[in-house]
Design an enzyme around this catalytic site. Sequence first.
Site, short mmCIF file in Angstrom:
data_model
loop_
_atom_site.label_atom_id
_atom_site.label_comp_id
_atom_site.label_asym_id
_atom_site.label_seq_id
_atom_site.Cartn_x
_atom_site.Cartn_y
_atom_site.Cartn_z
N GLU A 286 -8.96 6.78 -8.15
CA GLU A 286 -9.16 6.02 -6.90
C GLU A 286 -7.83 5.45 -6.40
OE1 GLU A 286 -11.69 2.87 -8.24
OE2 GLU A 286 -13.25 4.22 -8.95
N PRO A 287 -6.83 6.27 -6.13
CA PRO A 287 -5.55 5.71 -5.69
C PRO A 287 -5.61 5.23 -4.25
CG PRO A 287 -5.42 8.11 -5.72
CD PRO A 287 -6.80 7.74 -6.21
N ARG A 289 -2.78 2.45 -2.68
CA ARG A 289 -1.39 2.18 -2.30
C ARG A 289 -0.46 3.39 -2.47
NH1 ARG A 289 0.54 -3.16 -2.98
NH2 ARG A 289 -1.13 -3.35 -4.52
N ARG A 325 0.99 -9.74 3.12
CA ARG A 325 1.33 -9.68 1.69
C ARG A 325 2.37 -10.71 1.24
NH1 ARG A 325 3.14 -5.91 -0.72
NH2 ARG A 325 1.73 -6.02 -2.50
N TYR A 329 0.94 -12.95 -1.68
CA TYR A 329 1.35 -12.61 -3.05
C TYR A 329 2.85 -12.81 -3.26
CZ TYR A 329 -2.66 -9.59 -1.92
OH TYR A 329 -3.84 -9.08 -1.46
N CYS A 356 1.67 -20.58 13.21
CA CYS A 356 1.96 -21.99 12.93
C CYS A 356 1.62 -22.35 11.49
CB CYS A 356 1.16 -22.85 13.89
SG CYS A 356 1.63 -22.49 15.57
N GLU A 357 2.35 -21.78 10.57
CA GLU A 357 2.20 -22.08 9.14
C GLU A 357 3.55 -21.85 8.48
OE1 GLU A 357 -0.84 -21.76 6.82
OE2 GLU A 357 -2.36 -21.22 8.29
N1 LLP Z 1 -10.30 1.03 -7.07
C1 LLP Z 1 -10.73 -0.22 -7.09
C2 LLP Z 1 -12.02 -0.53 -7.70
C3 LLP Z 1 -9.94 -1.24 -6.53
O1 LLP Z 1 -10.36 -2.50 -6.57
C4 LLP Z 1 -8.69 -0.92 -5.95
C5 LLP Z 1 -7.85 -1.96 -5.35
C6 LLP Z 1 -8.29 0.43 -5.93
C7 LLP Z 1 -9.12 1.38 -6.51
C8 LLP Z 1 -7.00 0.88 -5.33
O2 LLP Z 1 -5.91 0.31 -5.96
P1 LLP Z 1 -4.42 0.77 -5.56
O3 LLP Z 1 -4.28 2.22 -5.97
O4 LLP Z 1 -4.27 0.61 -4.10
O5 LLP Z 1 -3.56 -0.13 -6.33
N2 LLP Z 1 -4.18 -6.42 -1.35
C9 LLP Z 1 -3.44 -6.25 -2.58
C10 LLP Z 1 -4.01 -5.13 -3.43
C11 LLP Z 1 -5.47 -5.30 -3.77
C12 LLP Z 1 -6.04 -4.15 -4.55
C13 LLP Z 1 -7.52 -4.27 -4.65
N3 LLP Z 1 -8.15 -3.20 -5.32
C14 LLP Z 1 -1.98 -6.01 -2.23
O6 LLP Z 1 -1.64 -6.02 -1.07
O7 LLP Z 1 -1.15 -5.86 -3.13
#
Ligand code: LLP
Length: 426
Positions: A286-287, A289, A325, A329, A356-357
């Site tokens: 499940e990629p 990013r 982001r 974070y 305004c933050e």
């Molecule tokens: N599968 C599940 C169950 C997830 O919760 C996520 C991400 C992914 C796959 C995909 O993960 P990735 O490959 O994108 O790392 N908003 C945060 C990241 C939150 C990720 C949430 N879950 C950021 O901007 O860093």
Amino acid sequence: MSPSPALPGHPHIAQRDGALHVEALPLAALAREHGTPLFVYSKQWMLDALAAYQRGFEGRDALICYAMKANSSLGVLRVFAEAGCGFDIVSGGELARVLAAGADPAKVIFSGVGKTRAEMRQALAAGIACFNVESEAELEVLNAVALEEAGRRARISIRINPNVDPKTHPYISTGLKGNKFGVAHDRALATYRHAASLPGLEVVGIDCHIGSQITEASPYLDALERVLDLVVLIEEAGIPLHHLDFGGGLGIDYNHDTPPAADALWKQLLARLDARGFGQRKLVVEPGRSLVGNAGVCVTEVLYTKPGEDKNFCIVDAAMNDLPRPAMYQAFHRIVPLAARDAAGATTYDVVGPVCESGDWIGRDRELNVAQGDLLAVLSAGAYCMSMASNYNTRGRAAEVLVAGNRATLIRRRESVEDQLRNELT
Ligand code: LLP
């Protein structure tokens, strides 16, 4: 033409003839045509990123499910749907979106800790591949919805919390004991036994996802071993698992980060799977990013520069509502001027937005040679930027352009005030 040094992590984003280009197109021309802030994506970067996974899984039975929460714009989803990808969704809204983009529902998996009955019904009616169930309570509800309301069995995996440290930001680590996600490792077998006894459910797999922006192979290897230990136990209990889902989480290069390439990571993981006799099992990933993150930039205009007592501020027209982001974070995004300028005249700035933050910052302590009216590119803006954008301060969300070679397609119009007021009743 002068040589074209591509930016680190961004092979399709390069300075050419003193101007920053995405693929064959200069960003400044796109900004002139569509205004700023403007997200611009390289289609080739997405396809190359996908190809790395496809290479990694060559000769295997694997389904790559793009985690669309990373960027759920229809134009982006279409790229992956046309390439034959599956999708990982987390809401009924995402299901509707991905079906509108032409996805095959038989390649859709549904993750998330809080699925509603209505979302379950919607997904069952669409015929999705699998629900990744995250709690015992959810099993009961899904069983009831499948039996009473949808008249069909729901295919399920149970998301296991393997309790491994992904060594990433605490807000984006999901596979530790203290996180809200998944079923505890110790409860896994009992939960599977119960699931297998429920007539509305068909157990088809096992799932885990340990976090995001992971830059090392070791947490994946640890999680893999722990999941395989469970697979052995569960199958010994007479419950066959058709597929193994290892989630997403692979990081990208934001600031000299060095995550393994997807194919290199999977070479290691597949070697372990082979060694334990699971190499021919159906695999799901499940990629998010890593398929879109460095495909995108956000172009923003310098509105003002402002010398302060302690700091100098570079105030731009993008803000935390467009690029959340850093505020959420403390994330780092590189910021690059569109027109190459002499570094000698650089000043140290905090790059901030108009919201305004005090938390509305995009980059801190950046050496920039900039003047009012200049355009800057905020890099690594393909993932978790537009999909997390908001209307805070009644700011319309930005426009988006997809570039393929020398062709640019506007895939989302800039949001107008009328768009924002449409649902409000006075
Ligand atoms: N599968 C599940 C169950 C997830 O919760 C996520 C991400 C992914 C796959 C995909 O993960 P990735 O490959 O994108 O790392 N908003 C945060 C990241 C939150 C990720 C949430 N879950 C950021 O901007 O860093």
